[in-house]
Write a protein that holds these residues in place. Structure first.
Motif, PDB file in Angstrom:
ATOM      1  N   GLY A 115      29.931  37.107  37.929  1.00 51.30           N
ATOM      2  CA  GLY A 115      30.846  36.396  37.045  1.00 51.30           C
ATOM      3  C   GLY A 115      32.034  37.240  36.650  1.00 51.30           C
ATOM      4  O   GLY A 115      33.040  36.737  36.143  1.00 51.30           O
ATOM      5  N   HIS A 116      31.945  38.557  36.901  1.00 54.33           N
ATOM      6  CA  HIS A 116      32.992  39.470  36.471  1.00 54.33           C
ATOM      7  C   HIS A 116      34.344  39.167  37.098  1.00 54.33           C
ATOM      8  O   HIS A 116      35.386  39.440  36.502  1.00 54.33           O
ATOM      9  N   ALA A 117      34.331  38.595  38.300  1.00 55.19           N
ATOM     10  CA  ALA A 117      35.599  38.279  38.958  1.00 55.19           C
ATOM     11  C   ALA A 117      36.401  37.246  38.186  1.00 55.19           C
ATOM     12  O   ALA A 117      37.618  37.153  38.343  1.00 55.19           O
ATOM     13  N   CYS A 118      35.727  36.481  37.328  1.00 51.45           N
ATOM     14  CA  CYS A 118      36.398  35.439  36.538  1.00 51.45           C
ATOM     15  C   CYS A 118      36.830  35.919  35.157  1.00 51.45           C
ATOM     16  O   CYS A 118      37.499  35.180  34.425  1.00 51.45           O
ATOM     17  N   TYR A 119      36.442  37.126  34.774  1.00 53.78           N
ATOM     18  CA  TYR A 119      36.629  37.573  33.389  1.00 53.78           C
ATOM     19  C   TYR A 119      38.095  37.625  32.958  1.00 53.78           C
ATOM     20  O   TYR A 119      38.426  37.267  31.828  1.00 53.78           O
ATOM     21  N   PHE A 120      38.983  38.092  33.845  1.00 59.77           N
ATOM     22  CA  PHE A 120      40.399  38.154  33.468  1.00 59.77           C
ATOM     23  C   PHE A 120      40.935  36.757  33.156  1.00 59.77           C
ATOM     24  O   PHE A 120      41.713  36.578  32.215  1.00 59.77           O
ATOM     25  N   GLY A 121      40.515  35.779  33.950  1.00 56.14           N
ATOM     26  CA  GLY A 121      40.959  34.400  33.708  1.00 56.14           C
ATOM     27  C   GLY A 121      40.465  33.870  32.376  1.00 56.14           C
ATOM     28  O   GLY A 121      41.203  33.207  31.639  1.00 56.14           O
ATOM     29  N   PHE A 122      39.209  34.178  32.027  1.00 57.78           N
ATOM     30  CA  PHE A 122      38.666  33.727  30.744  1.00 57.78           C
ATOM     31  C   PHE A 122      39.402  34.380  29.578  1.00 57.78           C
ATOM     32  O   PHE A 122      39.754  33.730  28.597  1.00 57.78           O
ATOM     33  N   MET A 123      39.633  35.698  29.679  1.00 57.99           N
ATOM     34  CA  MET A 123      40.323  36.412  28.595  1.00 57.99           C
ATOM     35  C   MET A 123      41.750  35.900  28.420  1.00 57.99           C
ATOM     36  O   MET A 123      42.266  35.865  27.302  1.00 57.99           O
ATOM     37  N   TYR A 147      27.910  46.861  30.534  1.00 61.90           N
ATOM     38  CA  TYR A 147      28.821  48.017  30.496  1.00 61.90           C
ATOM     39  C   TYR A 147      30.095  47.745  31.300  1.00 61.90           C
ATOM     40  O   TYR A 147      31.218  47.962  30.819  1.00 61.90           O
ATOM     41  N   THR A 148      29.927  47.231  32.515  1.00 61.24           N
ATOM     42  CA  THR A 148      31.099  46.992  33.357  1.00 61.24           C
ATOM     43  C   THR A 148      31.945  45.829  32.819  1.00 61.24           C
ATOM     44  O   THR A 148      33.172  45.841  32.957  1.00 61.24           O
ATOM     45  N   GLY A 149      31.297  44.839  32.193  1.00 61.56           N
ATOM     46  CA  GLY A 149      32.056  43.747  31.579  1.00 61.56           C
ATOM     47  C   GLY A 149      32.947  44.244  30.453  1.00 61.56           C
ATOM     48  O   GLY A 149      34.086  43.779  30.281  1.00 61.56           O
ATOM     49  N   LEU A 150      32.454  45.194  29.673  1.00 60.33           N
ATOM     50  CA  LEU A 150      33.254  45.781  28.590  1.00 60.33           C
ATOM     51  C   LEU A 150      34.423  46.590  29.153  1.00 60.33           C
ATOM     52  O   LEU A 150      35.527  46.585  28.581  1.00 60.33           O
ATOM     53  N   LEU A 151      34.200  47.282  30.274  1.00 63.37           N
ATOM     54  CA  LEU A 151      35.283  48.058  30.887  1.00 63.37           C
ATOM     55  C   LEU A 151      36.398  47.137  31.384  1.00 63.37           C
ATOM     56  O   LEU A 151      37.587  47.468  31.261  1.00 63.37           O
ATOM     57  N   ILE A 152      36.028  45.996  31.945  1.00 62.71           N
ATOM     58  CA  ILE A 152      37.038  45.029  32.384  1.00 62.71           C
ATOM     59  C   ILE A 152      37.857  44.556  31.190  1.00 62.71           C
ATOM     60  O   ILE A 152      39.080  44.379  31.279  1.00 62.71           O
ATOM     61  N   SER A 180      31.319  43.157  40.018  1.00 63.96           N
ATOM     62  CA  SER A 180      30.397  43.326  38.897  1.00 63.96           C
ATOM     63  C   SER A 180      30.158  44.786  38.561  1.00 63.96           C
ATOM     64  O   SER A 180      29.786  45.109  37.433  1.00 63.96           O
ATOM     65  N   TYR A 181      30.369  45.690  39.524  1.00 64.06           N
ATOM     66  CA  TYR A 181      30.049  47.094  39.277  1.00 64.06           C
ATOM     67  C   TYR A 181      31.190  48.041  39.666  1.00 64.06           C
ATOM     68  O   TYR A 181      31.819  48.656  38.810  1.00 64.06           O
ATOM     69  N   GLY A 182      31.475  48.157  40.963  1.00 66.62           N
ATOM     70  CA  GLY A 182      32.388  49.204  41.422  1.00 66.62           C
ATOM     71  C   GLY A 182      33.776  49.178  40.834  1.00 66.62           C
ATOM     72  O   GLY A 182      34.303  50.222  40.404  1.00 66.62           O
TER      73      GLY A 182
END
Length: 435
Positions: free
Chosen positions: A223-231, A72-77, A368-370
């Motif tokens: 892993g969420h901290a890296c998501y913007f870089g991957f996108m 859920y939080t990955g989709l919000l990012i 990952s969450y907040g």
């Protein structure tokens, strides 16, 4: 070019065909494979011991529940990135969030420091696992610090390429590596049944033990901290939901199966990392097979950390996409310094589970969450109660923010307490940490 609230964001990566280095090369499945390599690595090795600490039932519930929340939080990012396409890192996101308050620079530095801290600590955990692996395979052939220095050089050399394109193919090898290694461990413990004490539906740990176990599950979905870089390096960022769904489906399924099977036959004395529960010969083979994922996942963390610093320095300049002497030399220096700092941390906190718990409390709880919950509130300001769906999303966002506060505050106390009570004689010594 993106402009809003006084910000002037330009995509740091030039369009395809401009410059010497083309960053936007990833298909959605390649991005997913990189994330699988990044997350399904060290996290899975700690989960069987989590079940041994808190019991089968609460352990499985937490693994599945926190996995669904991480989806859920990955989709919000992803929604935040689509809305603000110039955001390349958590630091950029922090600037966007704080800009309406006139504190954009503060938000940028706060989120940037937290992201870098998380990535460096994660790199340290891979260096620590590397030393455990090499000591186990070689019967502690040399000083642990020597193995750590060798790991530093290996990880740094693999981080020298400036794009993630080639890493997407290596990530497939990383996933196969950890899958086969864990599968071999499961088969061996199933045959040997090394556990002296059988599994229990519910255990009765101390509060500190229980919460450190929760923190280890949280780390497994980091892993969420890296998501913007991957996108930012995807050809089509709108395909992000497919990438996240594939990642989380693989994660949840593999985590539950591996942790249940290894705990079932390894018993309450199952080791962490879990490979240590296998027989002596199989354990060495499993550790050998795990080397690609130890290296590749660590390299991905190192790459994202270095890329953030590099973009901060050269964003908007010709060096961003050129192979000039300054650009190349800077990339080499940034990656080397990052791994040296990780080396110092790995030698200073040599307890595997304690290091993972500390990372989770400090940064993963928020990334990952907040932070994702805050993103939704920011994107939908003024529309929180405009529909039944938005009311549900509002409640969900407040819920994940609350989870972040709890994991961060309590996790810092419990992990700090555990590290404080651990033997200081294990830090900066040649003593073997082999399993």
């Amino acid at each position: 070019m993106y402009k809003e609230n006084g910000l002037d964001y330009e995509d740091p990566f030039a369009p395809e065909g401009e410059g010497d280095v083309n960053y936007r090369t990833l298909e959605w499945w390649q991005a997913s494979m990189i994330m699988i390599a990044e997350t399904i690595s060290l996290g899975i090795l700690s989960l069987p011991s989590v079940l041994a600490t808190i019991g089968m039932v609460p352990g499985v519930i937490l693994i599945v529940g926190l996995g669904i929340l991480a989806t859920y939080t990955g989709l919000l990012i992803g929604q935040f990135k689509i809305r603000y396409p110039g955001v390349h890192s958590m630091a950029d996101a922090g600037e966007v969030l704080f800009q309406p308050l006139g504190m954009g620079r503060f938000g940028k530095e706060l989120f940037g420091a937290a992201q870098t801290l998380y990535l460096i600590f994660s790199m340290a955990s891979h260096l620590l696992t590397w030393t455990i692996c090499l000591n186990t395979i070689t019967n502690s052939a040399t000083c642990t610090i020597v193995w750590s220095v060798v790991g530093l050089v290996v990880f740094w050399l693999f981080d020298l390429p400036r794009t993630l394109k080639k890493m997407s193919w290596l990530s497939i090898a990383s996933f196969i590596s950890i899958f086969v290694s864990v599968l071999m461990t499961m088969i061996d413990v199933g045959i040997e049944k090394p556990g002296k004490h059988t599994m229990k539906a519910v255990e009765h740990p101390t509060f500190q033990q229980a919460f450190n176990s929760v923190s280890n599950i949280v780390f497994a979905y980091a892993g969420h901290a890296c998501y913007f870089g991957f996108m930012s390096e995807m050809k089509t960022p709108t395909d992000w939901p497919k990438a996240v769904t594939l990642l989380q489906t693989c994660e949840i399924a593999l985590y539950v199966i591996a942790s249940v099977v290894i705990y079932r036959f390894g018993g309450s004395e199952v080791k962490s990392p879990a490979i240590g529960s296998a027989g002596p010969m199989v354990m060495k083979v499993a550790w050998g097979l795990a080397i690609p994922t130890i290296v590749i996942a660590g390299v991905i963390y190192g790459h994202v950390a270095a890329k953030y610093i590099y973009v901060r320095i050269f964003r908007g300049t010709r060096h961003m996409t050129k192979r000039s002497a300054l650009a190349t030399g800077s990339w080499v220096g940034i990656t080397l310094c990052s791994w040296v700092i990780a080396f110092v941390i790995a030698e200073s906190i040599p307890q595997f589970n304690d290091l993972l718990a500390l990372i989770s409390a400090l940064s993963v709880s928020w990334f990952s969450y907040g932070v994702a919950g805050i993103f939704w509130l920011f994107l939908n300001k003024g529309k929180w109660f405009s529909s039944i769906r938005n009311i549900f999303m509002f409640i969900s966002s407040i819920f994940v923010i609350g989870i972040a506060f709890a994991i961060c505050g309590i996790g810092l106390y419990t992990s700090g307490y555990s590290i404080h009570n651990a033997s200081s004689n294990d830090a900066w010594v040649c003593k073997s940490n082999a399993q």
